[in-house]
Design an enzyme around this catalytic site. Sequence first.
Site, mmCIF file in Angstrom:
data_model
loop_
_atom_site.group_PDB
_atom_site.id
_atom_site.type_symbol
_atom_site.label_atom_id
_atom_site.label_comp_id
_atom_site.label_asym_id
_atom_site.label_seq_id
_atom_site.Cartn_x
_atom_site.Cartn_y
_atom_site.Cartn_z
ATOM 1 N N GLU A 88 -5.542 -8.093 0.407
ATOM 2 C CA GLU A 88 -6.471 -7.776 1.594
ATOM 3 C C GLU A 88 -7.864 -7.302 1.160
ATOM 4 O O GLU A 88 -8.119 -6.638 0.333
ATOM 5 C CB GLU A 88 -5.878 -6.498 2.192
ATOM 6 C CG GLU A 88 -4.424 -6.946 3.103
ATOM 7 C CD GLU A 88 -3.879 -5.767 3.767
ATOM 8 O OE1 GLU A 88 -4.780 -4.856 4.242
ATOM 9 O OE2 GLU A 88 -2.674 -5.535 4.150
ATOM 10 N N GLU A 125 0.726 -1.018 0.001
ATOM 11 C CA GLU A 125 0.029 0.222 -0.105
ATOM 12 C C GLU A 125 0.993 1.207 0.076
ATOM 13 O O GLU A 125 0.387 2.243 0.292
ATOM 14 C CB GLU A 125 -0.990 0.153 1.290
ATOM 15 C CG GLU A 125 -2.081 -1.140 1.187
ATOM 16 C CD GLU A 125 -2.836 -1.181 2.472
ATOM 17 O OE1 GLU A 125 -2.915 -0.386 3.133
ATOM 18 O OE2 GLU A 125 -3.441 -2.269 2.706
#
Length: 344
Positions: A271, A179
């Site tokens: 995720e 991320e």
Amino acid sequence: MINMEKQPVFNVEPKLVNPNADDSAKRLMTYLCDIYGSRILTGQQIGVESTPELDIIYEVTGKYPAVYGFDFMNYSPSRTERGATCSDTVIAIDWWKSGGIVTFCWHWNAPKDLIDLPPDRTWGSGFYTKATTFDVQKAMDDQESEEFQLLIRDIDAIAEQLKRLQNAGVPVLWRPLHEASGGWFWWGAKGPEPCVQLWKLMYDRMTNVHKLGHLIWVWNGQHADWYPGDEYVDIIGEDIYPPAKNYESQQERFQSALSYTKMNKIIALSENGPIPDPDLMLRDNALWAWNCTWYGTFVYVTEQGRRQYSSEYTEREQLVKFYNHPLSLSKDEVPDLLTYKLRE
């Protein structure tokens, strides 16, 4: 089993970016390529300490996930020197030996310069940009600097844990620097260039210095500007947290991930909060290789001292559907990856 002809985008050759990848990684990658576009591996992230997600999922669905997600966070040197301990490596070895697939991320606590101001900028949240003044740009600009040397120290510390996994014969879906484009983690706080340099540094050191051949490199930067190049990435992951009970396939994010690369790469939902509906994934041709539901409140609540499944994000009926759908593969359906046939 869903019988469907693979579309060209799902035809991925099981060639790993590390030319010296070992057979454990090659067999896992071959399996992933064989099922990609026709099945999705169910997955679940572990909590920071031993948490009950797997048992609760089994209670509800009668199945265990195929992929179990772990975190090297508490092996970070700036945490261990403050007393943190971790058993994820041992749990991951046991999971592999019992027939499951292992993926690791690393909430990398900044090597130094932790702000350490309660309540939300403590050393324990030192992977967040808000909790450290560590400057990744400064580190990457000067290889003689203390900052750079501490990056090497930390990479080497995690390499030791990865060696334990390699010695136990465990291939790892390895997802570091995740991320990054969001900027909320220190490795992404200074923009794409130093982060890409850090990815390449980590790849080089783990591959060529530590000789880690069991890693399948999962890049999860979430923006094209942060992509280090096809020669450094085996699989592309997207982390997606839609609103509660939103079961859309996330087709747009799937297509975005495809656009990062000039060749066919496996795309995974590395995720998630709510789990996409497998029928919608099929409808939209957004066939993620695996999912990995985040832990804690995404799975359970504690009421009157008892932990039980929470339908807040993915309703119970939807979870049962997902784990029992013909598209989905649970742990009991994973073949023996110690003997899985490699392609010629």
